[in-house]
Design a protein around this motif. Structure first.
Motif, PDB file in Angstrom:
ATOM      1  N   THR A   9       0.821  -1.394   0.017  1.00  0.00           N
ATOM      2  CA  THR A   9       0.049   0.189   0.035  1.00  0.00           C
ATOM      3  C   THR A   9       0.957   1.173  -0.075  1.00  0.00           C
ATOM      4  OG1 THR A   9      -0.097  -0.142   2.320  1.00  0.00           O
ATOM      5  CG2 THR A   9      -1.857  -1.327   1.209  1.00  0.00           C
ATOM      6  N   THR A  31      -0.649  -5.531   4.400  1.00  0.00           N
ATOM      7  CA  THR A  31      -0.851  -4.307   4.989  1.00  0.00           C
ATOM      8  C   THR A  31      -1.047  -4.690   6.576  1.00  0.00           C
ATOM      9  OG1 THR A  31      -2.173  -2.738   5.248  1.00  0.00           O
ATOM     10  CG2 THR A  31      -3.316  -4.391   4.434  1.00  0.00           C
ATOM     11  N   GLN A 124      13.720  -2.994  -1.182  1.00  0.00           N
ATOM     12  CA  GLN A 124      13.847  -1.631  -1.125  1.00  0.00           C
ATOM     13  C   GLN A 124      15.215  -1.208  -0.304  1.00  0.00           C
ATOM     14  OE1 GLN A 124      12.221   2.687   0.166  1.00  0.00           O
ATOM     15  NE2 GLN A 124      10.555   1.271  -0.532  1.00  0.00           N
TER      16      GLN A 124
HETATM   17  N1  LIG Z   1      12.023   4.896   0.595  1.00  0.00           N
HETATM   18  C1  LIG Z   1      12.892   6.043   1.013  1.00  0.00           C
HETATM   19  O1  LIG Z   1      14.049   5.740   1.075  1.00  0.00           O
HETATM   20  C2  LIG Z   1      12.365   7.478   1.151  1.00  0.00           C
HETATM   21  C3  LIG Z   1      13.204   8.341   1.524  1.00  0.00           C
HETATM   22  C4  LIG Z   1      12.832   9.570   1.818  1.00  0.00           C
HETATM   23  C5  LIG Z   1      11.432  10.100   1.716  1.00  0.00           C
HETATM   24  N2  LIG Z   1      10.722   9.081   1.174  1.00  0.00           N
HETATM   25  C6  LIG Z   1       9.279   9.475   0.977  1.00  0.00           C
HETATM   26  O2  LIG Z   1       8.554   8.802   1.792  1.00  0.00           O
HETATM   27  C7  LIG Z   1       7.544   8.203   1.212  1.00  0.00           C
HETATM   28  C8  LIG Z   1       7.516   6.687   1.486  1.00  0.00           C
HETATM   29  O3  LIG Z   1       7.345   5.801   0.429  1.00  0.00           O
HETATM   30  P1  LIG Z   1       7.534   4.404   0.750  1.00  0.00           P
HETATM   31  O4  LIG Z   1       6.722   3.794  -0.324  1.00  0.00           O
HETATM   32  O5  LIG Z   1       8.878   3.935   0.928  1.00  0.00           O
HETATM   33  O6  LIG Z   1       6.550   4.112   2.172  1.00  0.00           O
HETATM   34  P2  LIG Z   1       5.028   4.157   2.365  1.00  0.00           P
HETATM   35  O7  LIG Z   1       4.363   4.834   1.561  1.00  0.00           O
HETATM   36  O8  LIG Z   1       4.998   4.930   3.907  1.00  0.00           O
HETATM   37  O9  LIG Z   1       4.794   2.690   2.546  1.00  0.00           O
HETATM   38  C9  LIG Z   1       5.232   2.166   3.533  1.00  0.00           C
HETATM   39  C10 LIG Z   1       4.738   0.587   3.185  1.00  0.00           C
HETATM   40  O10 LIG Z   1       5.196  -0.031   4.558  1.00  0.00           O
HETATM   41  C11 LIG Z   1       4.175  -0.796   5.125  1.00  0.00           C
HETATM   42  N3  LIG Z   1       4.231  -1.006   6.766  1.00  0.00           N
HETATM   43  C12 LIG Z   1       4.976   0.185   7.198  1.00  0.00           C
HETATM   44  N4  LIG Z   1       5.220  -0.548   8.631  1.00  0.00           N
HETATM   45  C13 LIG Z   1       4.664  -1.596   8.490  1.00  0.00           C
HETATM   46  C14 LIG Z   1       4.440  -2.850   9.520  1.00  0.00           C
HETATM   47  N5  LIG Z   1       4.768  -2.732  10.784  1.00  0.00           N
HETATM   48  N6  LIG Z   1       3.842  -4.104   9.138  1.00  0.00           N
HETATM   49  C15 LIG Z   1       3.165  -4.289   8.053  1.00  0.00           C
HETATM   50  N7  LIG Z   1       3.576  -3.082   6.904  1.00  0.00           N
HETATM   51  C16 LIG Z   1       4.065  -1.878   7.205  1.00  0.00           C
HETATM   52  C17 LIG Z   1       2.891   0.149   4.810  1.00  0.00           C
HETATM   53  O11 LIG Z   1       1.656  -0.618   5.051  1.00  0.00           O
HETATM   54  P3  LIG Z   1       0.360  -0.411   5.802  1.00  0.00           P
HETATM   55  O12 LIG Z   1       0.395   1.130   6.164  1.00  0.00           O
HETATM   56  O13 LIG Z   1      -0.706  -0.637   4.721  1.00  0.00           O
HETATM   57  O14 LIG Z   1       0.194  -1.205   6.793  1.00  0.00           O
HETATM   58  C18 LIG Z   1       3.160   0.516   3.575  1.00  0.00           C
HETATM   59  O15 LIG Z   1       2.420  -0.439   2.524  1.00  0.00           O
HETATM   60  C19 LIG Z   1       7.472   8.416  -0.161  1.00  0.00           C
HETATM   61  O16 LIG Z   1       6.494   9.612  -0.333  1.00  0.00           O
HETATM   62  C20 LIG Z   1       8.709   9.149  -0.482  1.00  0.00           C
HETATM   63  O17 LIG Z   1       8.810  10.071  -1.273  1.00  0.00           O
HETATM   64  C21 LIG Z   1      11.022   7.709   0.968  1.00  0.00           C
END
Ligand SMILES: NC(=O)c1ccc[n+]([C@@H]2O[C@H](COP(=O)([O-])OP(=O)(O)OC[C@H]3O[C@@H](n4cnc5c(N)ncnc54)[C@H](OP(=O)(O)O)[C@@H]3O)[C@@H](O)[C@H]2O)c1
Length: 320
Positions: A9, A31, A124
């Protein structure tokens, strides 16, 4: 193939699930929240509810799905980062939780994958701000990481390194770690959405160019990051891959273009000493000394090409 996605998600997961389904795979999306099951279904996957930090729940979810491939896209980085978080990332709850997801949850998913005899694991990782601050402006996967990164950033860097080593050295299957560049585009922190977390300080001119703005950043459109991940689900040798665009560039070049794409006034400029005082050494070093990443290996070995080859085109057309 049957593919299990932890983090279905998230910003990346929401792009990845439909791409995998379109390539003919059967996807199970994990999720924490029962309320997000409909979102997972709408993306084309079968939902499973489990907390990634609960080893038994993860083991059960993976055992029930019997995947051939597991994809780890768990982070807790989508929230707002304050100036205090920039100064002391080691104290930020988002970073502390993300570090647990990159260590403990990695272990749980790997154990579950081994138990079901999965044959591939794609995770990732994050490349920027980790390279040694010596050498050229653009670094490859073979170049050394920073041996003395500023102290507040150490726990985060150690967690990423832990994930990369744990994933790429599995013996029961093929493990790939994808070092994404800074995400932009729909659902990310850098988009046209009114609540986009990175866009807000740029619009308020609170994201300045520090010193000469010489820190080199590598960006990646979220759809391109997902496309590389979909390919990595299917092929590519074990190891680390930079998943970034073709155009690593210093802050002084890309930040004004991003500000203009967000309809913001041009960024302010602040001297290094002031940035150090306000945001701390770690953030200042990032803005002035960071190195970019080369995507040659991902292009060569995965046969992947970013659709938005440069942020120049991406910021203008792809912020969503
Ligand atoms: N990835 C990077 O390194 C990074 C760095 C800086 C900024 N950002 C920004 O931050 C945002 C994050 O992007 P993202 O896709 O990496 O993260 P995200 O959109 O926050 O997604 C995190 C995912 O991890 C799941 N999750 C988190 N904790 C969990 C748990 N304890 N158990 C099961 N599932 C869990 C969430 O699922 P549920 O919520 O559905 O449970 C969700 O599917 C983006 O907007 C990006 O631009 C990312």
């Amino acid at each position: 193939m049957r593919v299990f996605i932890a983090g279905a998600t998230g910003a990346l997961g929401r792009q990845l699930v439909p791409q995998l389904v379109a390539r003919g795979h059967e996807v199970v999306g994990m999720t924490r929240s029962a309320s997000k099951q409909d979102l997972v279904r709408s993306l084309g996957a079968r939902p499973v509810v489990a907390d990634a930090l609960d080893p038994d729940a993860v083991a059960q979810a993976v055992a029930a799905a019997e995947p051939e491939v597991i994809v780890h896209q768990l982070t807790a980085l989508s929230g707002k980062m304050s100036m205090r978080d920039a100064r002391h990332p080691e104290r930020s709850s988002a970073v502390i939780m993300t570090n647990r997801l990159r260590t403990e949850a990695t272990d749980h998913l790997l154990a579950a994958g081994r138990a079901v005899e999965a044959r591939r694991f794609v995770a990732q990782s994050f490349g920027a701000f980790r390279f040694a601050r010596t050498g050229g402006p653009v670094q490859t996967e073979a170049d050394p990481l920073d041996p003395d990164a500023p102290g507040p950033r150490q726990p985060g860097l150690e967690a990423i390194l832990y994930l990369e080593q744990a994933v790429t050295t599995i013996e029961w299957g093929e493990g790939l770690a994808l070092r994404y560049g800074g995400f932009y585009g729909p659902g990310t922190s850098t988009s046209l959405a009114p609540d986009a977390v990175m866009a807000a300080p740029i619009r308020k001119r609170r994201f300045p160019i520090v010193g000469d703005g010489g820190g080199v950043f590598s960006h990646i459109h979220i759809e391109d990051a997902a496309a590389a991940t979909a390919v990595a689900v299917e092929r590519g040798r074990p190891g680390v891959y930079n998943v970034v665009d073709d155009d690593p560039a210093p802050v002084r070049e890309w930040l004004p273009v991003l500000a203009s794409a967000l309809d913001a006034r041009p960024p302010r400029r602040v001297p290094r000493w002031l940035a150090r005082l306000l945001a701390g050494e770690a953030a200042t070093a990032m803005m002035t000394e960071a190195k970019g990443a080369s995507n040659e290996k991902a292009k060569r070995e995965l046969g992947w090409q970013p659709r938005y080859a440069s942020w120049r085109q991406g910021f203008a057309q792809g912020l969503g």
